[in-house]
Design an enzyme around this catalytic site. Sequence first.
Site, PDB file in Angstrom:
ATOM      1  N   HIS A  12       0.869  -1.187   0.000  1.00 10.03           N
ATOM      2  CA  HIS A  12       0.000   0.000   0.000  1.00 10.03           C
ATOM      3  C   HIS A  12       0.903   1.233   0.000  1.00 10.03           C
ATOM      4  CE1 HIS A  12      -3.682  -2.310   1.049  1.00 10.03           C
ATOM      5  NE2 HIS A  12      -2.780  -3.142   1.551  1.00 10.03           N
ATOM      6  N   GLU A 193      -8.018 -12.383   5.708  1.00 15.92           N
ATOM      7  CA  GLU A 193      -7.036 -11.804   6.620  1.00 15.92           C
ATOM      8  C   GLU A 193      -7.715 -11.687   7.987  1.00 15.92           C
ATOM      9  OE1 GLU A 193      -6.143  -7.665   6.033  1.00 15.92           O
ATOM     10  OE2 GLU A 193      -4.239  -7.747   7.117  1.00 15.92           O
TER      11      GLU A 193
HETATM   12  N1  ADE Z   1      -4.974  -1.320   4.156  1.00 22.18           N
HETATM   13  C1  ADE Z   1      -3.663  -1.242   4.401  1.00 22.18           C
HETATM   14  N2  ADE Z   1      -3.199  -2.392   4.909  1.00 22.18           N
HETATM   15  C2  ADE Z   1      -4.255  -3.237   4.988  1.00 22.18           C
HETATM   16  C3  ADE Z   1      -4.425  -4.557   5.415  1.00 22.18           C
HETATM   17  N3  ADE Z   1      -3.407  -5.296   5.880  1.00 22.18           N
HETATM   18  N4  ADE Z   1      -5.652  -5.090   5.365  1.00 22.18           N
HETATM   19  C4  ADE Z   1      -6.686  -4.368   4.900  1.00 22.18           C
HETATM   20  N5  ADE Z   1      -6.580  -3.117   4.480  1.00 22.18           N
HETATM   21  C5  ADE Z   1      -5.377  -2.548   4.520  1.00 22.18           C
HETATM   22 ZN    ZN Z   2      -2.931  -5.100   2.177  1.00 18.45          ZN
END
Ligand code: ADE
Ligand code: ZN
Length: 328
Positions: A12, A193
């Site tokens: 990101h 996640e």
């Molecule tokens: N935005 C930045 N990092 C993230 C992550 N690990 N999971 C979801 N959104 C994100």
């Molecule tokens: Zn991410």
Amino acid sequence: MRDLPKVELHLHLEGAAPPALIRDMARRARIDIGGIFDAEGNYAFRDFAHFLKVYEAATSVLTTPDAYYRLTRAVLGESAQNGVIYTEAFLSPDFCGGADLHEWRDHLAAIATAAAEAEAEDGIAMRAIVTCIRHFGPEQARATALCAAETAGDFVTGFGIAGAETVHAPRDFAYAFDMAREAGLGITAHAGEWAGPESVRAALADLRPARIGHGVRAIEDPRLVEELAERGTVLEVCPGSNIALGLYPRWRDHPIGHFHDRGLRVTVSTDDPPFFRTSMRREYDRLADAFGWDEGVFTTLARTAAEAAFCDDATRARILKRLDKPHD
Ligand code: ADE
Ligand code: ZN
């Protein structure tokens, strides 16, 4: 091994912002971003929800195309130092002018200029994945997808979704993803996640991604793991991120070891490196320690990433060539 050429698919841009750069920009713009740093000046957060808050507070100082130019140069310089030769960065029009197409074009132009300079000077190529933010909702995601579709081309090559996995469902974003797919963009989605294997199934069914961001919680459903193997879905795995956010206690407990043994198409990325105090070098070192992986394994991971990259074939061939001759 630390100097092996690396291919990163999941980074990101705002999440890679060095804390010192954010502090400097906040001071110059006289923006109060509150207590988002610890005593050593690193980003500080308690859990995933708080991480997203700190992330958005830090991002709030990036208010101009020039700020994004500086950010991009800093991030790509750091990645190149870690041996990364090709990177795909998630860009969020929501943060670059609020998904207003004119504002977005200006921000994107500054980012693309910085990327071209980094390619010439640091030897790292970058492509952009425009990303909607799940907790901003499906309507905002359509505006984001329009920005992506209107600027799809040699530099903007992908579309994705990040943010809090606990709100909305992938099917709520199907319209936005269809628009991006129609524009010829490669598709990836964060799933598995913070939510369980059912979130990976839903993303696969409703968004039809070639790649899944994280996907690690698929391990809780062996049939899904089989399915991912059969489909050849590529996982953008970010082990250091998952460990820093408390998903797994130790590196040797991380599912990437099992996924690799099972023949899944896994790749390694850093996600938001300064937030998680990591780098591609550190990821490689920790994985080598935890699973005994050697140069051959890491080269396979990098080749998988190159094969799954959202780039044109000439660029892919160039990356693969550099991976084949790492010591040239
Ligand atoms: N935005 C930045 N990092 C993230 C992550 N690990 N999971 C979801 N959104 C994100
Ligand atoms: Zn991410």
